[in-house]
Write a protein that holds these residues in place. Structure first.
Motif, mmCIF file in Angstrom:
data_model
loop_
_atom_site.group_PDB
_atom_site.id
_atom_site.type_symbol
_atom_site.label_atom_id
_atom_site.label_comp_id
_atom_site.label_asym_id
_atom_site.label_seq_id
_atom_site.Cartn_x
_atom_site.Cartn_y
_atom_site.Cartn_z
ATOM 1 N N SER A 65 -4.433 51.174 3.586
ATOM 2 C CA SER A 65 -3.594 52.196 4.203
ATOM 3 C C SER A 65 -4.314 52.876 5.339
ATOM 4 O O SER A 65 -5.549 52.907 5.387
ATOM 5 C CB SER A 65 -3.166 53.248 3.165
ATOM 6 O OG SER A 65 -4.306 53.929 2.658
ATOM 7 N N CYS A 66 -3.533 53.420 6.254
ATOM 8 C CA CYS A 66 -4.046 54.269 7.336
ATOM 9 C C CYS A 66 -2.885 55.094 7.861
ATOM 10 O O CYS A 66 -1.721 54.826 7.547
ATOM 11 C CB CYS A 66 -4.685 53.438 8.457
ATOM 12 S SG CYS A 66 -3.512 52.546 9.505
ATOM 13 N N THR A 67 -3.186 56.099 8.642
ATOM 14 C CA THR A 67 -2.138 56.928 9.215
ATOM 15 C C THR A 67 -1.284 56.100 10.174
ATOM 16 O O THR A 67 -1.763 55.114 10.751
ATOM 17 C CB THR A 67 -2.734 58.124 9.968
ATOM 18 O OG1 THR A 67 -3.625 57.644 10.999
ATOM 19 C CG2 THR A 67 -3.518 59.020 9.012
ATOM 20 N N ALA A 68 -0.031 56.486 10.331
ATOM 21 C CA ALA A 68 0.879 55.753 11.202
ATOM 22 C C ALA A 68 0.686 56.088 12.668
ATOM 23 O O ALA A 68 1.416 55.583 13.523
ATOM 24 C CB ALA A 68 2.328 56.023 10.797
ATOM 25 N N GLU A 84 3.047 60.459 8.016
ATOM 26 C CA GLU A 84 3.466 59.074 7.847
ATOM 27 C C GLU A 84 2.244 58.199 7.592
ATOM 28 O O GLU A 84 1.146 58.479 8.070
ATOM 29 C CB GLU A 84 4.229 58.570 9.073
ATOM 30 C CG GLU A 84 5.592 59.227 9.268
ATOM 31 C CD GLU A 84 6.348 58.595 10.405
ATOM 32 O OE1 GLU A 84 7.561 58.356 10.258
ATOM 33 O OE2 GLU A 84 5.732 58.332 11.451
ATOM 34 N N LEU A 85 2.479 57.114 6.860
ATOM 35 C CA LEU A 85 1.373 56.246 6.455
ATOM 36 C C LEU A 85 1.793 54.796 6.610
ATOM 37 O O LEU A 85 2.932 54.426 6.332
ATOM 38 C CB LEU A 85 1.009 56.533 4.989
ATOM 39 C CG LEU A 85 -0.362 56.090 4.504
ATOM 40 C CD1 LEU A 85 -1.441 56.964 5.134
ATOM 41 C CD2 LEU A 85 -0.445 56.169 2.982
ATOM 42 N N PRO A 106 7.095 57.693 4.906
ATOM 43 C CA PRO A 106 7.986 57.629 3.745
ATOM 44 C C PRO A 106 9.263 56.815 3.927
ATOM 45 O O PRO A 106 10.059 56.729 3.000
ATOM 46 C CB PRO A 106 8.332 59.103 3.529
ATOM 47 C CG PRO A 106 8.282 59.699 4.884
ATOM 48 C CD PRO A 106 7.194 58.980 5.617
ATOM 49 N N SER A 107 9.506 56.245 5.097
ATOM 50 C CA SER A 107 10.770 55.535 5.312
ATOM 51 C C SER A 107 10.861 54.247 4.496
ATOM 52 O O SER A 107 11.965 53.752 4.254
ATOM 53 C CB SER A 107 10.938 55.217 6.798
ATOM 54 O OG SER A 107 9.959 54.281 7.224
ATOM 55 N N GLN A 108 9.704 53.665 4.093
ATOM 56 C CA GLN A 108 9.615 52.429 3.330
ATOM 57 C C GLN A 108 10.126 51.225 4.116
ATOM 58 O O GLN A 108 10.473 50.195 3.538
ATOM 59 C CB GLN A 108 10.325 52.536 1.982
ATOM 60 C CG GLN A 108 9.800 53.630 1.091
ATOM 61 C CD GLN A 108 10.443 53.652 -0.279
ATOM 62 O OE1 GLN A 108 10.391 54.632 -0.986
ATOM 63 N NE2 GLN A 108 11.072 52.557 -0.678
ATOM 64 N N ASP A 156 -5.907 58.304 -2.211
ATOM 65 C CA ASP A 156 -5.264 59.588 -2.009
ATOM 66 C C ASP A 156 -4.590 59.600 -0.645
ATOM 67 O O ASP A 156 -5.043 58.956 0.303
ATOM 68 C CB ASP A 156 -6.270 60.741 -2.122
ATOM 69 C CG ASP A 156 -7.382 60.630 -1.102
ATOM 70 O OD1 ASP A 156 -8.044 59.575 -1.073
ATOM 71 O OD2 ASP A 156 -7.595 61.577 -0.318
ATOM 72 N N TRP A 157 -3.501 60.342 -0.545
ATOM 73 C CA TRP A 157 -2.758 60.524 0.709
ATOM 74 C C TRP A 157 -2.659 62.025 0.944
ATOM 75 O O TRP A 157 -1.849 62.695 0.324
ATOM 76 C CB TRP A 157 -1.392 59.856 0.602
ATOM 77 C CG TRP A 157 -0.534 59.994 1.826
ATOM 78 C CD1 TRP A 157 -0.884 60.475 3.050
ATOM 79 C CD2 TRP A 157 0.856 59.643 1.935
ATOM 80 N NE1 TRP A 157 0.167 60.453 3.909
ATOM 81 C CE2 TRP A 157 1.260 59.944 3.262
ATOM 82 C CE3 TRP A 157 1.790 59.113 1.057
ATOM 83 C CZ2 TRP A 157 2.556 59.730 3.702
ATOM 84 C CZ3 TRP A 157 3.086 58.905 1.506
ATOM 85 C CH2 TRP A 157 3.466 59.201 2.816
#
Length: 428
Positions: A109-112, A121-122, A141-143, A50-51
């Motif tokens: 994953s982790c927070t940016a 951001e992730l 979300p910039s990918q 989950d995000w």
């Protein structure tokens, strides 16, 4: 049907599971029924996470879905085995990221940002598409691909990346990677944008199947295709303190007959600055904390409970095993499934929430409305307002509220098996 790593969004009221056909089922733990079912992928789902509160990430081709509680009402509740079900609606797709899934390694994953409260951001860590030993870290979300991590020498035969974990530790972005050769490595992103290896050890003779990090980031655990479960340290690096150099002023011919100025004396006594290239490299630790031979090969899906006291593994022999993180001793063997288990997940309690206490907060309006009148003001203490929250008796709650209370507070252990079934256990 195969069951893969579940997640626990919606404050433990939901359990997300994925299968080998690409279906995702979001279960309502208060009624033990499906709330949303859709086909996210055409192949096996490798991971689910989950995000924030309204986004779900699934991994085969990495997709971020937007699924709010309001969206659940429009979703199908027909299970994947129901072939007569009409075409199922999908949640709104926010992002699609083409990643390498040939390793059968799920994303991490982790927070940016080191700020844990920021979910805008992730960072996503996945195996590199061209080099199976390297790791790519993307930003959502910039990918954009922010880093490509090559750990160790490229000539070293580590095999494919099998398991990943990404997190912030003391302001540094830290990556744990486990490999097909049985090697486990901890690397940290330094201030000069290079990845420094802090720990490396090869305690497994077979590929590492899973790893998980202690909630306090003091250690991590690994399990593999062999019978070994190992406990590894996560080193902290102290910033070196450089003592000022005591330099003696040198007398020149022009100053032999006259006293130097205060500025000249200060410049002569100033130590030489230490450049980043002159800073010593961190020492690499190579000794694990503890290694146990469980005599049961093929334990995967390792997860540590949020209180850090126990961890569980899913076994190819159809058994779920629970261990103590302190002693690494086996505490329980859970037998119900008839075929191999592949994933386990613990429910997570809110920080500081003790079992049996439901705190009325604005984030839980359904519970707050029912027990909000029980929270009474106790006046002031030391100039600060204090509020005492009393726990309502079960007889004061409706059946629905009791189910919600149990789902939010229970330390559920969910296990998924190749038989297509999910078992829920309330342990310790």
């Amino acid at each position: 049907m195969s069951y893969h790593p579940p997640a626990q969004p919606r404050s433990n009221q939901r359990l997300a599971s994925g299968d080998a056909d690409g279906f995702v089922v979001l279960w309502d733990l208060t009624i033990m029924r499906a709330r949303a079912v859709w086909r996210a992928h055409t192949n096996t789902i490798l991971g689910i996470a989950d995000w924030g509160d309204d986004r779900v990430i699934t991994d085969n081709r990495l997709i971020v879905w937007k699924l709010t509680p309001q969206d659940e009402t429009a979703m199908s509740i027909a299970l994947p085995l129901d072939e007569s079900a009409p075409d199922r609606l999908q949640p709104w797709i926010l992002h699609i990221l083409e990643v390498n899934t040939m390793n059968f390694c799920s994303f991490a994953s982790c927070t940016a940002s080191p700020d844990a409260d920021t979910h805008d951001e992730l960072f996503i860590a996945v195996p590199n598409t061209l080099e199976t030993e390297a790791v790519d870290i993307f930003r959502l979300p910039s990918q954009n691909r922010e880093y490509t991590v090559h750990i160790g020498r490229r000539t070293e035969k580590k095999g494919m990346v099998m398991s990943l974990c990404l997190f912030w530790l003391e302001g540094y972005l830290t990556l744990i990677a486990a490999y097909e050769s049985g090697l486990a490595v901890v690397a940290r992103l330094g201030r000069n944008e290079t990845w420094d290896i802090l720990y490396r050890a090869q305690v497994h003779s077979q590929p590492v199947l899973s790893l998980d990090v202690d909630p306090h980031k003091n250690y991590f655990l690994t399990s593999g295709a062999d019978a070994v479960v190992a406990k590894h340290p996560i080193p902290r690096i102290a910033v070196p303190v450089h003592e000022p150099q005591q330099l003696k002023p040198t007398k020149s011919k022009s100053t032999e007959s006259s006293n130097p100025s205060l500025l000249s004396a200060a410049l002569l006594l100033e130590p030489n600055p230490v450049t980043p290239s002159e800073q010593p490299e961190p020492a690499i630790e190579t000794q694990p904390l503890k290694i146990i031979n469980t005599k049961h090969s093929g334990q995967q899906g390792l997860r540590i409970r949020c209180d850090g006291k126990i961890f569980a593994t899913a076994g190819w022999d159809s058994k779920v095993r629970v261990y103590s993180t302190k002693t690494m001793s086996e505490l329980a063997v859970l037998k119900w499934h008839e075929v191999g288990c592949y994933a386990v997940a613990f429910a997570a309690l809110a920080d500081g929430q003790a079992p049996g206490l439901v705190k009325p907060t604005s984030r839980d309006p359904e519970i707050s409305e029912k027990i909000g009148n029980i929270a009474v003001s106790a006046g002031t203490a030391g100039g600060k307002d204090t509020t005492v929250a009393a726990t309502p008796k079960l007889g004061q709650l409706s059946v629905k509220d009791r189910r919600i209370k149990m789902a939010k507070e229970a330390h559920w252990l969910a296990a998924g098996s190749k038989d297509g079934k999910i078992s829920l256990w309330d342990v310790y």
